[in-house]
Design a protein around this motif. Structure first.
Motif, PDB file in Angstrom:
ATOM      1  N   ALA A   6      -7.956   5.969 -16.099  1.00 40.11           N
ATOM      2  CA  ALA A   6      -7.086   4.985 -15.951  1.00 40.11           C
ATOM      3  C   ALA A   6      -7.762   3.793 -14.831  1.00 40.11           C
ATOM      4  CB  ALA A   6      -5.844   5.468 -15.165  1.00 40.11           C
ATOM      5  N   VAL A   7      -8.229   4.238 -14.101  1.00 39.19           N
ATOM      6  CA  VAL A   7      -9.082   3.162 -13.022  1.00 39.19           C
ATOM      7  C   VAL A   7     -10.152   2.545 -13.862  1.00 39.19           C
ATOM      8  CG1 VAL A   7     -10.541   2.767 -11.015  1.00 39.19           C
ATOM      9  CG2 VAL A   7      -8.976   4.671 -10.933  1.00 39.19           C
ATOM     10  N   THR A   8     -11.015   2.906 -14.704  1.00 38.05           N
ATOM     11  CA  THR A   8     -11.651   2.149 -15.743  1.00 38.05           C
ATOM     12  C   THR A   8     -10.938   1.131 -16.452  1.00 38.05           C
ATOM     13  OG1 THR A   8     -13.515   3.871 -15.576  1.00 38.05           O
ATOM     14  CG2 THR A   8     -13.475   2.245 -17.471  1.00 38.05           C
ATOM     15  N   ALA A   9      -9.912   1.657 -17.103  1.00 41.12           N
ATOM     16  CA  ALA A   9      -8.887   0.990 -17.815  1.00 41.12           C
ATOM     17  C   ALA A   9      -8.261  -0.253 -17.187  1.00 41.12           C
ATOM     18  CB  ALA A   9      -7.843   1.747 -18.647  1.00 41.12           C
ATOM     19  N   LEU A  23       0.133  -3.691 -17.151  1.00 37.71           N
ATOM     20  CA  LEU A  23       1.565  -3.281 -16.809  1.00 37.71           C
ATOM     21  C   LEU A  23       1.690  -1.876 -17.343  1.00 37.71           C
ATOM     22  CD1 LEU A  23       3.897  -6.475 -18.061  1.00 37.71           C
ATOM     23  CD2 LEU A  23       3.256  -5.512 -15.599  1.00 37.71           C
ATOM     24  N   GLN A  24       1.075  -1.398 -18.323  1.00 40.81           N
ATOM     25  CA  GLN A  24       1.271  -0.158 -18.889  1.00 40.81           C
ATOM     26  C   GLN A  24       0.600   0.884 -18.088  1.00 40.81           C
ATOM     27  OE1 GLN A  24      -0.599   0.263 -22.855  1.00 40.81           O
ATOM     28  NE2 GLN A  24       1.345  -0.715 -23.922  1.00 40.81           N
ATOM     29  N   LEU A  25      -0.555   0.582 -17.198  1.00 42.31           N
ATOM     30  CA  LEU A  25      -1.124   1.462 -16.274  1.00 42.31           C
ATOM     31  C   LEU A  25      -0.402   1.360 -14.813  1.00 42.31           C
ATOM     32  CD1 LEU A  25      -4.623   0.080 -17.109  1.00 42.31           C
ATOM     33  CD2 LEU A  25      -4.052   2.331 -17.475  1.00 42.31           C
ATOM     34  N   LEU A  26       0.505   0.562 -14.484  1.00 37.87           N
ATOM     35  CA  LEU A  26       1.089   0.430 -13.224  1.00 37.87           C
ATOM     36  C   LEU A  26       2.385   1.068 -13.344  1.00 37.87           C
ATOM     37  CD1 LEU A  26       0.182  -3.219 -12.398  1.00 37.87           C
ATOM     38  CD2 LEU A  26      -0.864  -1.161 -11.309  1.00 37.87           C
ATOM     39  N   ASP A  27       2.802   1.850 -12.133  1.00 36.91           N
ATOM     40  CA  ASP A  27       4.170   2.339 -12.137  1.00 36.91           C
ATOM     41  C   ASP A  27       4.961   0.972 -11.710  1.00 36.91           C
ATOM     42  OD1 ASP A  27       6.492   3.101 -10.216  1.00 36.91           O
ATOM     43  OD2 ASP A  27       5.681   5.137 -11.179  1.00 36.91           O
ATOM     44  N   GLY A 102       1.052   7.951  -9.301  1.00 40.67           N
ATOM     45  CA  GLY A 102       2.461   8.693  -9.578  1.00 40.67           C
ATOM     46  C   GLY A 102       2.729   9.156 -11.024  1.00 40.67           C
ATOM     47  N   GLU A 103       3.989   9.698 -11.376  1.00 42.99           N
ATOM     48  CA  GLU A 103       4.140  10.202 -12.430  1.00 42.99           C
ATOM     49  C   GLU A 103       3.964   9.145 -13.734  1.00 42.99           C
ATOM     50  OE1 GLU A 103       7.523  12.421 -12.947  1.00 42.99           O
ATOM     51  OE2 GLU A 103       6.861  13.562 -11.009  1.00 42.99           O
ATOM     52  N   ARG A 104       4.190   7.938 -13.311  1.00 40.31           N
ATOM     53  CA  ARG A 104       4.346   6.757 -14.157  1.00 40.31           C
ATOM     54  C   ARG A 104       3.004   5.961 -14.183  1.00 40.31           C
ATOM     55  NH1 ARG A 104       9.977   4.590 -13.397  1.00 40.31           N
ATOM     56  NH2 ARG A 104       9.517   4.662 -11.332  1.00 40.31           N
ATOM     57  N   GLY A 105       1.950   6.137 -13.620  1.00 43.30           N
ATOM     58  CA  GLY A 105       0.832   5.537 -13.288  1.00 43.30           C
ATOM     59  C   GLY A 105       0.404   5.181 -12.105  1.00 43.30           C
ATOM     60  N   ILE A 106      -0.450   4.130 -11.741  1.00 42.48           N
ATOM     61  CA  ILE A 106      -0.846   3.850 -10.595  1.00 42.48           C
ATOM     62  C   ILE A 106       0.521   3.458  -9.660  1.00 42.48           C
ATOM     63  CG2 ILE A 106      -2.045   2.118  -9.101  1.00 42.48           C
ATOM     64  CD1 ILE A 106      -4.018   2.003 -11.714  1.00 42.48           C
ATOM     65  N   ILE A 107       0.797   3.940  -8.513  1.00 42.14           N
ATOM     66  CA  ILE A 107       1.850   3.998  -7.649  1.00 42.14           C
ATOM     67  C   ILE A 107       1.433   3.198  -6.351  1.00 42.14           C
ATOM     68  CG2 ILE A 107       1.585   6.093  -6.413  1.00 42.14           C
ATOM     69  CD1 ILE A 107       5.084   4.352  -7.471  1.00 42.14           C
ATOM     70  N   ARG A 108       0.203   3.051  -6.081  1.00 44.11           N
ATOM     71  CA  ARG A 108      -0.129   2.465  -4.868  1.00 44.11           C
ATOM     72  C   ARG A 108      -1.783   2.195  -4.965  1.00 44.11           C
ATOM     73  NH1 ARG A 108       1.318   3.137   1.491  1.00 44.11           N
ATOM     74  NH2 ARG A 108      -0.329   1.891   2.318  1.00 44.11           N
ATOM     75  N   MET A 109      -1.954   1.103  -4.300  1.00 45.14           N
ATOM     76  CA  MET A 109      -3.434   0.507  -4.246  1.00 45.14           C
ATOM     77  C   MET A 109      -3.727   0.043  -3.092  1.00 45.14           C
ATOM     78  SD  MET A 109      -4.239  -1.280  -8.060  1.00 45.14           S
ATOM     79  CE  MET A 109      -5.468  -2.042  -7.340  1.00 45.14           C
ATOM     80  N   ASP A 110      -4.523   0.598  -2.149  1.00 47.21           N
ATOM     81  CA  ASP A 110      -4.900  -0.211  -0.905  1.00 47.21           C
ATOM     82  C   ASP A 110      -6.228  -0.500  -1.009  1.00 47.21           C
ATOM     83  OD1 ASP A 110      -2.754   0.795   1.243  1.00 47.21           O
ATOM     84  OD2 ASP A 110      -3.383   2.785   0.107  1.00 47.21           O
ATOM     85  N   VAL A 111      -6.578  -1.909  -0.652  1.00 47.11           N
ATOM     86  CA  VAL A 111      -7.651  -2.734  -0.760  1.00 47.11           C
ATOM     87  C   VAL A 111      -8.166  -2.996   0.860  1.00 47.11           C
ATOM     88  CG1 VAL A 111      -9.003  -4.538  -1.679  1.00 47.11           C
ATOM     89  CG2 VAL A 111      -7.034  -3.926  -2.796  1.00 47.11           C
TER      90      VAL A 111
END
Length: 125
Positions: A6-9, A23-27, A102-111
């Protein structure tokens, strides 16, 4: 989808500007947080591919807009044993993307770009 895949995608969709794939990869309730060091460092390079970072961005649509067509030099890594990404031109780490799922994809990103915080992270290439 496996988290590392998922990170690579996500990075590929970001580079390709593929808004639909992002959008498909993100909650839908995803939250992006960026520290002041990485915001200041990325701002001058927005026109050449750096993400358009702000302290907090919420929602899949808004986060996808931050990354669409960007993150060209970010690469997948393990951050503290979890899939994440790093911006490290010439092998020197300038920013780390800590990614939570999360259950529906990436729920949080901290840069993270603060050098003291970067030193505390274990990054495996």
């Amino acid at each position: 989808m496996h988290r590392a895949a998922a990170v690579t995608a996500f990075l590929k969709a970001s580079r390709d500007g593929d808004f639909g794939d992002l959008l498909q990869l993100l909650d839908p309730e995803v939250e992006l947080r960026a520290d002041s060091a990485v915001i200041a460092a990325a701002a001058p390079y927005a026109e050449s591919g750096a993400p358009l970072l702000q302290p907090v961005v919420r929602g899949a649509d808004a986060v996808a807009r931050v990354f669409a067509g960007r993150a060209d030099q970010a690469r997948p890594v393990l951050v503290d044993g979890w899939p994440g990404a790093v911006y490290a031109p010439g092998g020197e780490v300038h920013a780390v993307y800590v990614i939570r799922f999360g259950e529906r994809g990436i729920i949080r990103m901290d840069v993270i770009g603060d050098s003291a915080r970067l030193r505390d992270l274990e990054i495996n290439w």
